[in-house]
Design a protein around this motif. Structure first.
Motif, PDB file in Angstrom:
ATOM      1  N   LEU A  32       8.975 -44.346 -21.789  1.00  0.00           N
ATOM      2  CA  LEU A  32       8.105 -44.987 -20.809  1.00  0.00           C
ATOM      3  C   LEU A  32       6.871 -44.114 -20.593  1.00  0.00           C
ATOM      4  CD1 LEU A  32       7.578 -47.218 -18.670  1.00  0.00           C
ATOM      5  CD2 LEU A  32       8.784 -45.746 -17.027  1.00  0.00           C
ATOM      6  N   VAL A  33       5.706 -44.744 -20.618  1.00  0.00           N
ATOM      7  CA  VAL A  33       4.450 -44.084 -20.306  1.00  0.00           C
ATOM      8  C   VAL A  33       3.908 -44.706 -19.018  1.00  0.00           C
ATOM      9  CG1 VAL A  33       2.071 -43.649 -21.009  1.00  0.00           C
ATOM     10  CG2 VAL A  33       3.924 -43.522 -22.704  1.00  0.00           C
ATOM     11  N   VAL A  34       3.620 -43.863 -18.028  1.00  0.00           N
ATOM     12  CA  VAL A  34       3.111 -44.348 -16.747  1.00  0.00           C
ATOM     13  C   VAL A  34       1.642 -43.953 -16.643  1.00  0.00           C
ATOM     14  CG1 VAL A  34       3.349 -44.295 -14.244  1.00  0.00           C
ATOM     15  CG2 VAL A  34       5.397 -44.146 -15.704  1.00  0.00           C
ATOM     16  N   LYS A  57       7.170 -49.109   1.821  1.00  0.00           N
ATOM     17  CA  LYS A  57       7.183 -47.676   2.092  1.00  0.00           C
ATOM     18  C   LYS A  57       7.860 -47.436   3.436  1.00  0.00           C
ATOM     19  CE  LYS A  57       2.746 -46.980  -0.264  1.00  0.00           C
ATOM     20  NZ  LYS A  57       1.345 -46.561  -0.109  1.00  0.00           N
ATOM     21  N   PRO A  58       8.612 -46.364   3.602  1.00  0.00           N
ATOM     22  CA  PRO A  58       8.920 -45.374   2.548  1.00  0.00           C
ATOM     23  C   PRO A  58       9.791 -45.987   1.464  1.00  0.00           C
ATOM     24  CG  PRO A  58      10.237 -44.936   4.470  1.00  0.00           C
ATOM     25  CD  PRO A  58       9.328 -46.052   4.880  1.00  0.00           C
ATOM     26  N   ILE A  59       9.547 -45.537   0.224  1.00  0.00           N
ATOM     27  CA  ILE A  59      10.197 -46.162  -0.934  1.00  0.00           C
ATOM     28  C   ILE A  59      11.621 -45.653  -1.090  1.00  0.00           C
ATOM     29  CG2 ILE A  59      10.103 -46.365  -3.451  1.00  0.00           C
ATOM     30  CD1 ILE A  59       7.065 -46.136  -3.227  1.00  0.00           C
ATOM     31  N   ASP A  60      12.537 -46.577  -1.288  1.00  0.00           N
ATOM     32  CA  ASP A  60      13.928 -46.234  -1.599  1.00  0.00           C
ATOM     33  C   ASP A  60      14.006 -46.013  -3.109  1.00  0.00           C
ATOM     34  OD1 ASP A  60      16.631 -46.166  -2.216  1.00  0.00           O
ATOM     35  OD2 ASP A  60      17.170 -47.605  -0.646  1.00  0.00           O
ATOM     36  N   PRO A  61      14.326 -44.787  -3.529  1.00  0.00           N
ATOM     37  CA  PRO A  61      14.338 -44.509  -4.972  1.00  0.00           C
ATOM     38  C   PRO A  61      15.266 -45.439  -5.761  1.00  0.00           C
ATOM     39  CG  PRO A  61      14.402 -42.469  -3.753  1.00  0.00           C
ATOM     40  CD  PRO A  61      14.605 -43.554  -2.742  1.00  0.00           C
ATOM     41  N   MET A  62      16.428 -45.756  -5.204  1.00  0.00           N
ATOM     42  CA  MET A  62      17.391 -46.604  -5.917  1.00  0.00           C
ATOM     43  C   MET A  62      16.821 -48.003  -6.156  1.00  0.00           C
ATOM     44  SD  MET A  62      19.858 -44.694  -6.709  1.00  0.00           S
ATOM     45  CE  MET A  62      20.992 -45.963  -7.242  1.00  0.00           C
ATOM     46  N   ILE A  63      16.186 -48.518  -5.081  1.00  0.00           N
ATOM     47  CA  ILE A  63      15.608 -49.856  -5.227  1.00  0.00           C
ATOM     48  C   ILE A  63      14.491 -49.838  -6.264  1.00  0.00           C
ATOM     49  CG2 ILE A  63      14.273 -51.622  -4.012  1.00  0.00           C
ATOM     50  CD1 ILE A  63      15.840 -50.934  -1.502  1.00  0.00           C
ATOM     51  N   LEU A  64      13.627 -48.784  -6.197  1.00  0.00           N
ATOM     52  CA  LEU A  64      12.536 -48.691  -7.154  1.00  0.00           C
ATOM     53  C   LEU A  64      13.039 -48.609  -8.592  1.00  0.00           C
ATOM     54  CD1 LEU A  64       9.495 -48.310  -7.755  1.00  0.00           C
ATOM     55  CD2 LEU A  64       9.902 -45.839  -7.531  1.00  0.00           C
ATOM     56  N   LYS A  65      14.027 -47.717  -8.788  1.00  0.00           N
ATOM     57  CA  LYS A  65      14.522 -47.535 -10.162  1.00  0.00           C
ATOM     58  C   LYS A  65      15.207 -48.794 -10.688  1.00  0.00           C
ATOM     59  CE  LYS A  65      15.080 -42.511 -10.048  1.00  0.00           C
ATOM     60  NZ  LYS A  65      16.019 -41.395 -10.196  1.00  0.00           N
ATOM     61  N   SER A  66      15.974 -49.474  -9.808  1.00  0.00           N
ATOM     62  CA  SER A  66      16.680 -50.665 -10.289  1.00  0.00           C
ATOM     63  C   SER A  66      15.693 -51.764 -10.676  1.00  0.00           C
ATOM     64  CB  SER A  66      17.651 -51.164  -9.215  1.00  0.00           C
ATOM     65  OG  SER A  66      16.945 -51.549  -8.046  1.00  0.00           O
ATOM     66  N   ALA A  99      12.503 -51.269 -11.505  1.00  0.00           N
ATOM     67  CA  ALA A  99      11.760 -50.820 -12.686  1.00  0.00           C
ATOM     68  C   ALA A  99      12.586 -50.955 -13.964  1.00  0.00           C
ATOM     69  CB  ALA A  99      11.318 -49.376 -12.501  1.00  0.00           C
ATOM     70  N   GLU A 100      13.927 -50.711 -13.822  1.00  0.00           N
ATOM     71  CA  GLU A 100      14.808 -50.822 -14.986  1.00  0.00           C
ATOM     72  C   GLU A 100      14.780 -52.232 -15.565  1.00  0.00           C
ATOM     73  OE1 GLU A 100      17.463 -49.719 -17.966  1.00  0.00           O
ATOM     74  OE2 GLU A 100      16.315 -48.479 -16.563  1.00  0.00           O
ATOM     75  N   PHE A 155      12.349 -54.415 -15.536  1.00  0.00           N
ATOM     76  CA  PHE A 155      11.127 -54.674 -16.298  1.00  0.00           C
ATOM     77  C   PHE A 155      10.999 -53.764 -17.513  1.00  0.00           C
ATOM     78  CE2 PHE A 155      10.197 -56.490 -12.140  1.00  0.00           C
ATOM     79  CZ  PHE A 155       9.670 -57.710 -12.515  1.00  0.00           C
ATOM     80  N   PHE A 156      11.622 -52.584 -17.455  1.00  0.00           N
ATOM     81  CA  PHE A 156      11.641 -51.727 -18.648  1.00  0.00           C
ATOM     82  C   PHE A 156      12.432 -52.403 -19.763  1.00  0.00           C
ATOM     83  CE2 PHE A 156      13.590 -48.426 -21.262  1.00  0.00           C
ATOM     84  CZ  PHE A 156      12.474 -47.684 -21.640  1.00  0.00           C
ATOM     85  N   ARG A 157      13.585 -52.975 -19.376  1.00  0.00           N
ATOM     86  CA  ARG A 157      14.405 -53.656 -20.381  1.00  0.00           C
ATOM     87  C   ARG A 157      13.695 -54.911 -20.899  1.00  0.00           C
ATOM     88  NH1 ARG A 157      20.616 -53.336 -17.996  1.00  0.00           N
ATOM     89  NH2 ARG A 157      20.788 -51.045 -18.108  1.00  0.00           N
ATOM     90  N   ILE A 158      13.064 -55.627 -19.979  1.00  0.00           N
ATOM     91  CA  ILE A 158      12.322 -56.804 -20.434  1.00  0.00           C
ATOM     92  C   ILE A 158      11.209 -56.392 -21.386  1.00  0.00           C
ATOM     93  CG2 ILE A 158      10.754 -58.631 -19.667  1.00  0.00           C
ATOM     94  CD1 ILE A 158      12.413 -58.828 -17.097  1.00  0.00           C
ATOM     95  N   GLY A 159      10.513 -55.298 -21.060  1.00  0.00           N
ATOM     96  CA  GLY A 159       9.453 -54.806 -21.946  1.00  0.00           C
ATOM     97  C   GLY A 159       9.986 -54.379 -23.305  1.00  0.00           C
ATOM     98  N   ARG A 160      11.169 -53.700 -23.262  1.00  0.00           N
ATOM     99  CA  ARG A 160      11.754 -53.268 -24.542  1.00  0.00           C
ATOM    100  C   ARG A 160      12.193 -54.469 -25.375  1.00  0.00           C
ATOM    101  NH1 ARG A 160      16.167 -48.765 -23.973  1.00  0.00           N
ATOM    102  NH2 ARG A 160      17.309 -50.500 -23.002  1.00  0.00           N
ATOM    103  N   GLN A 161      12.781 -55.463 -24.688  1.00  0.00           N
ATOM    104  CA  GLN A 161      13.165 -56.670 -25.413  1.00  0.00           C
ATOM    105  C   GLN A 161      11.940 -57.379 -25.999  1.00  0.00           C
ATOM    106  OE1 GLN A 161      15.381 -58.951 -22.582  1.00  0.00           O
ATOM    107  NE2 GLN A 161      17.193 -57.621 -22.674  1.00  0.00           N
ATOM    108  N   ALA A 162      10.854 -57.364 -25.239  1.00  0.00           N
ATOM    109  CA  ALA A 162       9.632 -57.970 -25.756  1.00  0.00           C
ATOM    110  C   ALA A 162       9.146 -57.233 -26.996  1.00  0.00           C
ATOM    111  CB  ALA A 162       8.560 -57.977 -24.673  1.00  0.00           C
ATOM    112  N   LYS A 163       9.224 -55.884 -26.947  1.00  0.00           N
ATOM    113  CA  LYS A 163       8.842 -55.098 -28.117  1.00  0.00           C
ATOM    114  C   LYS A 163       9.738 -55.417 -29.307  1.00  0.00           C
ATOM    115  CE  LYS A 163       5.583 -52.708 -26.070  1.00  0.00           C
ATOM    116  NZ  LYS A 163       4.166 -52.891 -26.429  1.00  0.00           N
ATOM    117  N   ASP A 164      11.049 -55.533 -29.021  1.00  0.00           N
ATOM    118  CA  ASP A 164      11.981 -55.864 -30.113  1.00  0.00           C
ATOM    119  C   ASP A 164      11.661 -57.235 -30.695  1.00  0.00           C
ATOM    120  OD1 ASP A 164      13.247 -53.460 -29.785  1.00  0.00           O
ATOM    121  OD2 ASP A 164      14.872 -54.257 -28.511  1.00  0.00           O
ATOM    122  N   LEU A 165      11.351 -58.173 -29.810  1.00  0.00           N
ATOM    123  CA  LEU A 165      11.012 -59.508 -30.287  1.00  0.00           C
ATOM    124  C   LEU A 165       9.724 -59.493 -31.113  1.00  0.00           C
ATOM    125  CD1 LEU A 165      11.884 -61.689 -27.157  1.00  0.00           C
ATOM    126  CD2 LEU A 165      13.111 -61.592 -29.335  1.00  0.00           C
TER     127      LEU A 165
END
Length: 607
Positions: free
Chosen positions: A30-32, A109-118, A120-121, A123-133
């Protein structure tokens, strides 16, 4: 490209908020990227593709909602998922505006890290699936491109191939018909596709039964077969084909028969012609040997001495050999009668100065040509021994005419000694009578005192030539005065031991000295290096399959006279050496001596 990393974008005017989100989102693959304003964000989105964008709602200038609306108005950024980040309490109006602007979710805010990561995960998977496709899409496009190229190449090969490619289904209906098949059978694909191969007459019932047997073969692999079939051409009828078949299955699991066909009609015809020619060659060889045997026996029986036999038999054998050469030049088709007469003159049997000939241009078949060669040889020899040509003033009139498809040839002698009918018929008379093809009434002799008159009627094997050609009666060849071969040093270049032995005997009998016998090109080149030790060379036209051009060139360079002794005609000898005489095999001893003494006589003035 599919191998690029997945990118998220953070847009916030507060640097500490950006750092906090980057720390929470950091992971492999992941690049931010981050932007401090809407303008920076839009510039980044023009350069990169983002799988998710975090937009701060409260930003000076263009806020998050306005940036989202700008993103939705542009084709490139319209599909980027947006999560709004806000510290304000959300009423329904503001929440509705966010979703209307294109948001997929909110993070408070304040941001709950668990909610943010879940989140983000996801959309990361969706992005990876898009790359695979994307990668799979590109791979499929590449595969499709290669497939199309291979199909185009295969079609080009099939269309341009001398083979015909045909596919039949289980019922022998035509499923494919290549351009090669159209050319080979004169049938368009549109006239056959979907129809049984037997309906058009292209395939007969016997061929259909064979192909059904191929399709019924039960094997785990794809069986392959071959056969010769007669298949119908639309214009010329059945043609012979080699058929190679493979039993395959289509997408529905049904058997299909893939055929490759080769037109072998010309090959079959060539094989038939070859068999016919071999049979004809065997026939001609055996007939020739039988004739030679008969001539040898009869000549021996009626010869007073061995020397007489040698002269008579050799002359007759030479006449046959020269007639064979004429027929070989004509590829054993018909040959002109005038050419046969010219050959008798060139061989010395007839004297051109004392021969008058007249008649229409005609051609003789091979069998008739061979009989006529012996006949003219016997007539000329007898005239030289006992008839008109034995006298200085004697003449021979040779005329012929066509009567109802038959050739009537008249040999009339005059100016010679008084003629009397012979008490008994010799073998020469028998050979003359053979010109009539076995009919005793076809040949007659009138023994007049002033000269014999022979009348020969040939009913078969005679054809009037379509285009008459002017025949120039050759004059008597100006032969050099014979010189003795006694003491002449001769090199023999001959690969046949018996022929070399016979030549050596004749040369030594004439008083010449044979300095050596070379049986190969290398031996001849070595033996001919010392030109001072050789007066004359007899050169075979071919040595164990090797051409003799180099030997002839070396002898010319050294000014050593030579002649060819060969069974080949002049056209098969080395080019550029027409000045060298040709003694044809089998040779006559008198011809051999005459040619060699002529070569020596021609050389003497220069020396």
């Amino acid at each position: 490209m599919p191998d690029r990393p997945i990118r998220f974008l953070i847009v916030d005017d507060v640097a500490e908020n950006i750092m906090a989100l980057e720390a929470l989102l950091r992971r492999d693959g992941l690049v931010v990227d981050s932007a401090r304003s809407a303008t920076e964000a839009l510039e980044l989105m023009l350069r990169h593709d983002y799988a998710l964008a975090f937009l701060d709602v409260q930003m000076p200038g263009t806020d998050g909602y306005e940036l989202a609306e700008l993103m939705r108005s542009t084709e490139r950024t319209r599909g980027v998922p947006i999560i709004f980040v806000t510290a304000a309490e959300m009423d329904e109006a503001r929440r509705f505006r966010g979703y209307e602007a294109g948001a997929v979710d909110y993070i408070f805010k304040p941001i709950d890290p668990m909610i943010l990561k879940s989140k983000a995960e996801v959309f990361f998977r969706i992005g990876r699936q898009a790359k695979d496709l994307e990668r799979q899409r590109d791979e499929m496009q590449e595969i499709a491109r290669h497939r199309d190229q291979a199909m185009a190449q295969l079609k080009a090969h099939a269309d341009n191939s001398p083979l015909a490619f045909v596919t039949l289904d289980r019922d022998l209906s035509v499923r494919s018909w290549s351009k090669g098949a159209e050319r080979m059978f004169g049938r368009a694909a549109g006239d056959l596709l979907g129809l049984p191969a037997t309906a058009s007459g292209w395939l007969d019932q016997g061929g259909a039964d064979l192909l059904h047997d191929w399709l019924d073969c039960r094997r785990d692999d794809a069986p392959r077969f071959s056969a010769e079939l007669s298949l119908d051409h639309a214009d010329i009828g059945p043609i012979s084909c080699e058929v190679y078949g493979s039993v395959l299955t289509d997408g529905a699991g049904r058997p299909t028969l893939s055929l490759q066909l080769l037109d072998i009609t010309e090959r079959k015809q060539a094989e038939e012609i070859r068999a016919l020619l071999i049979g004809e060659l065997n026939h001609r060889i055996k007939n020739t040997l039988a004739n030679v045997q008969a001539i040898a026996r009869q000549s021996l029986r009626q010869s007073a001495s061995l020397a007489d036999f040698e002269v008579s038999f050799g002359g007759r054998l030479q006449a046959l050999a020269r007639a064979h050469s004429i027929l070989s030049d004509a590829t054993w088709a018909s040959a002109p009668l005038d050419q046969l007469i010219d050959d008798q003159i060139n061989s010395g049997t007839l004297d051109a100065d004392r021969l008058r000939r007249s008649g229409p241009p005609v051609e003789l078949s091979p069998d008739t040509m061979l009989r006529m060669a012996l006949t003219l040889h016997e007539l000329g020899t007898n005239a030289a021994k006992y008839g008109a040509l034995s006298s200085v003033d004697g003449m021979v009139d040779l005329s012929w005419r066509l009567e109802g498809g038959a050739l009537v040839l008249t040999w009339r002698e005059s100016g010679g000694p008084e003629v009397r009918a012979p008490q008994s018929e010799g073998f020469g008379t028998t050979l003359i009578s053979a010109a009539g093809g076995g009919d005793p009434a076809a040949v007659s002799a009138d023994w007049r005192p002033e000269g014999v008159v022979w009348t020969i009627r040939i009913g078969d094997g005679v054809t009037r030539m379509a285009a008459p050609e002017a025949v120039a009666a050759p004059g008597a060849a100006a032969q050099p005065r014979p010189r003795s071969l006694k003491g002449c040093r001769v090199l023999l270049v001959e690969d046949e031991p018996l022929v070399a032995l016979d030549l050596r005997f004749e040369l030594e009998d004439a008083g010449a000295t044979v300095t050596g016998v070379a049986r190969s090109v290398a031996e001849a080149m070595e033996a001919g290096r010392d030109a001072s030790a050789i007066d004359l060379v007899l050169l075979d036209g071919n040595l164990k399959g090797e051409p003799v051009d180099a030997i002839a060139a070396m002898l010319d360079d050294q000014a050593v006279p030579f002649c060819f002794v060969s069974g080949y005609g002049r056209e098969h000898l080395p080019a550029g050496f027409d000045h060298a005489p040709l003694i044809e095999k089998p040779f006559r001893p008198d011809t051999l001596r005459s040619v060699l003494t002529g070569l020596l006589a021609a050389r003497l003035p220069a020396e």
